[in-house]
Design an enzyme around this catalytic site. Structure first.
Site, short mmCIF file in Angstrom:
data_model
loop_
_atom_site.label_atom_id
_atom_site.label_comp_id
_atom_site.label_asym_id
_atom_site.label_seq_id
_atom_site.Cartn_x
_atom_site.Cartn_y
_atom_site.Cartn_z
CE LYS A 25 -4.27 1.27 2.41
NZ LYS A 25 -5.01 1.07 3.67
O1 G3P Z 1 -7.54 2.07 5.40
C1 G3P Z 1 -7.87 3.35 5.00
C2 G3P Z 1 -9.24 3.86 5.37
O2 G3P Z 1 -10.18 2.85 5.25
C3 G3P Z 1 -9.30 4.64 6.64
O3 G3P Z 1 -10.61 4.83 7.10
O4 G3P Z 1 -12.21 5.53 8.86
O5 G3P Z 1 -9.78 6.16 9.09
O6 G3P Z 1 -11.23 7.25 7.39
P1 G3P Z 1 -10.98 6.01 8.17
#
Ligand code: G3P
Length: 217
Positions: A87
């Site tokens: 990633k």
């Molecule tokens: O893995 C990346 C993403 O899904 C992060 O989500 O909830 O931290 O905006 P969030």
């Protein structure tokens, strides 16, 4: 549409995997830190454990931001297991690195994507997945699902092979909307996946069936 779980928590990964509908896992440095994983060896071991639990693509994020560092880190991550997807953040050095990984047969997930232009660049570099963060877009009063729709349209018109991985999912409705909008993958917290199960009429209907079943049991 594929279902990934967006966590580094092993018991949540197990619970989702036990449902039999899990296609992969995504992690990020914040999710790893939340599990209290410290040190390079522990990080590598944690990814190994996840790869042994789930038969599908497992995203492991680099923390370097320069080309050489991303390549070195990505090669080490990719060596952990054949299902590791490196990633990489949507930055200039990241795009160069994604192209290098593509040319060297290493799968990538281009993360921190918030615009169609960024998604075009990720696809041009040959990213396996592109991760638009739909919840964070909604948080800033833009429309995250609309971005998924726009990217799906562009990739369809242009014939790009990169898969759209809707990330930063916050609820079950996001999953439904992303499915409608053409996402290839949704990576979700466990609660959002389990939220798909819920409907009061299902509970009421089941209670009635079980009650009536007593009449002939
Ligand atoms: O893995 C990346 C993403 O899904 C992060 O989500 O909830 O931290 O905006 P969030």
């Amino acid at each position: 549409m594929k279902f990934f779980i967006d966590t580094a928590n092993l018991s949540q990964i197990k619970e989702a995997n036990d449902l039999g509908i899990l296609d992969g896992v995504t992690t990020n440095p914040s999710l790893m830190a939340k599990e209290g994983i410290k040190g390079n060896d522990a990080v590598i071991q944690h990814y190994k454990t996840i790869c042994e639990m789930v038969n599908g693509d497992i995203s492991a994020e680099v923390i370097s931001t320069d080309f050489a560092g991303i390549i070195e880190e990505g090669k080490k991550l990719a060596a952990i297991h054949k299902n590791i997807v490196v990633k990489v953040p949507m930055i200039k050095e990241g795009i160069k690195a994604i192209k290098w990984f593509t040319d060297n047969g290493i799968k990538t997930n281009c993360t921190l994507v918030f615009s169609a232009g960024q998604a075009i660049l990720a696809a041009k570099a040959g990213a396996t997945y592109v991760s638009p963060f739909i919840g964070r877009i909604d948080d800033s009063s833009w429309d995250g699902v609309q971005l998924i729709e726009q990217i799906a349209n562009i990739y369809g018109v242009q014939g790009f092979k990169t898969e759209i991985l809707a990330a930063s999912i916050r609820n079950a409705l996001h999953i439904v909307k992303c499915a409608e909008a053409g996402a290839d993958v949704c990576t979700c917290p466990l609660d959002s996946i389990l939220g798909l199960l819920k409907h009061p009429l299902t509970d009421i209907g089941l209670a009635k069936f079980l009650e009536d079943a007593k009449k002939f049991a």
